[in-house]
Write an enzyme that holds these catalytic residues in place. Structure first.
Site, PDB file in Angstrom:
ATOM      1  N   TYR A 183       0.857  -1.185   0.000  1.00  0.00           N
ATOM      2  CA  TYR A 183       0.000   0.000   0.000  1.00  0.00           C
ATOM      3  C   TYR A 183       0.896   1.239   0.000  1.00  0.00           C
ATOM      4  CZ  TYR A 183      -4.153  -2.771   1.375  1.00  0.00           C
ATOM      5  OH  TYR A 183      -5.200  -3.658   1.436  1.00  0.00           O
TER       6      TYR A 183
ATOM      7  N   PHE B 281     -13.966  -3.698   0.133  1.00  0.00           N
ATOM      8  CA  PHE B 281     -14.721  -3.001  -0.912  1.00  0.00           C
ATOM      9  C   PHE B 281     -16.221  -3.007  -0.617  1.00  0.00           C
ATOM     10  CE2 PHE B 281     -11.141  -4.421  -3.925  1.00  0.00           C
ATOM     11  CZ  PHE B 281     -10.394  -3.289  -3.628  1.00  0.00           C
TER      12      PHE B 281
ATOM     13  N   GLY C 281     -17.728  -1.079  -3.723  1.00  0.00           N
ATOM     14  CA  GLY C 281     -18.422  -1.939  -4.666  1.00  0.00           C
ATOM     15  C   GLY C 281     -17.585  -2.207  -5.902  1.00  0.00           C
TER      16      GLY C 281
END
Length: 299
Positions: A69, A215, A219
């Site tokens: 990340y 998510f 989505g």
């Protein structure tokens, strides 16, 4: 609910092995910018640090991160280290290994089993820890994970890792892993409009394993964030409770089972308060049924 009364404890708790966490946590993927990795607008360092401080103030004691990340300017692990070390005694930091990015940020070949120790040690260095609370093996399409999970089990036995989990896994992967070492959680994509996760949701419940959806807000937008207009059903429930659609999505996820943990990600302190407040939102049976209809339409 005012920001002064928001608390992650309102969502209840779950045990990740011998580590108790509040069921609503924090995902670090968007600490570095408005979208993950090199996408979106870079995040100001002070804003990201403020978000982490605020998370702990609100009772968040489960942070999900990874050494991969990072953006051109920021590293999520370095930000976590700078903001929170020395770490609170009850803070659980979960990391992921498997995927790899080179120094330019391009995705590289996923780690072989013998390379996982190097990825674990990279997380240790960046976070400033002598052991990792929880390491999830992020699957990258492989059918058999025995060698990879076995390598992590050896690091667990050596004291570098306390608990193990899986990310992006199927039922057969969980079975393979459990034959090698205890699995305390499974991270899979799941949300109101992401059908297909119910089998793993149930399998985890049957085994007393935490199910950790990712998510759940974004989505289909995935790493880039929400990319479509919100469903009418979500908007209607949000209006009824005078809350944001994101809170409705998180509340729906949390009400899928006591073993479900949420890890919404943001680097914006205001969005963070909104996300954590979802832990106190209780949806009615009729509202849950209305929201369930979205998944049926998507399948």
């Amino acid at each position: 609910m005012t920001s002064q009364t928001v608390s992650a404890a309102a969502a209840g708790t779950w045990m990740l092995g011998d580590l108790k966490v509040n069921r609503i946590g924090f995902g670090a993927m968007r600490l570095t910018g408005s979208a993950a990795f090199h996408q979106g607008t870079p995040r100001g360092r002070s804003q990201a640090i403020d978000a982490l401080h605020r998370a702990v103030e609100l009772g968040v004691n489960h942070i999900d991160t990874a050494a991969f990340y990072f953006s051109r300017l920021r590293s999520a692990n370095e930000l976590i280290n700078s903001a929170l070390a020395p770490y609170p005694d009850d803070l659980v930091i979960a990391t992921k290994v498997g995927p790899a990015r080179d120094a330019s940020g391009e995705w590289a070949t996923s780690a072989r089993p013998d390379q996982l120790r190097g990825q674990v040690e990279e997380n240790l260095r960046h976070l400033g820890r002598d052991h990792l609370d929880l390491v999830n093996l992020r699957l990258m399409g492989q059918d058999s994970i025995s060698e990879h999970f076995g390598a992590l089990a050896e690091l667990r036995d050596a004291g570098l890792v306390r608990h193990l989990g899986l990310s992006g896994a199927r039922i057969e992967h969980m079975v393979q892993a459990q034959e090698i070492a205890p699995v305390v959680c499974v991270q899979n994509r799941y949300g109101i409009d992401a059908s297909g996760g119910e089998e793993m949701l149930r399998a985890c419940a049957e085994r007393g394993i935490a199910f950790v959806p990712f998510f759940s807000i974004a989505g289909e937008g995935r790493e880039a964030g929400a990319i479509r207009a919100e469903h009418d059903q979500v908007q209607a429930v949000a209006r009824a409770h005078d809350v944001s659609p994101a809170q409705v999505r998180l509340a729906w996820v949390l009400q899928q089972g006591a073993h479900v943990l949420a890890i919404p990600g943001t680097g914006n302190p205001e969005h963070l308060v909104d996300n954590v407040a979802a832990g106190a939102l209780r949806l009615t049976a009729d509202e849950l049924q209305l929201l369930d209809s979205i998944g049926r339409l998507a399948s």
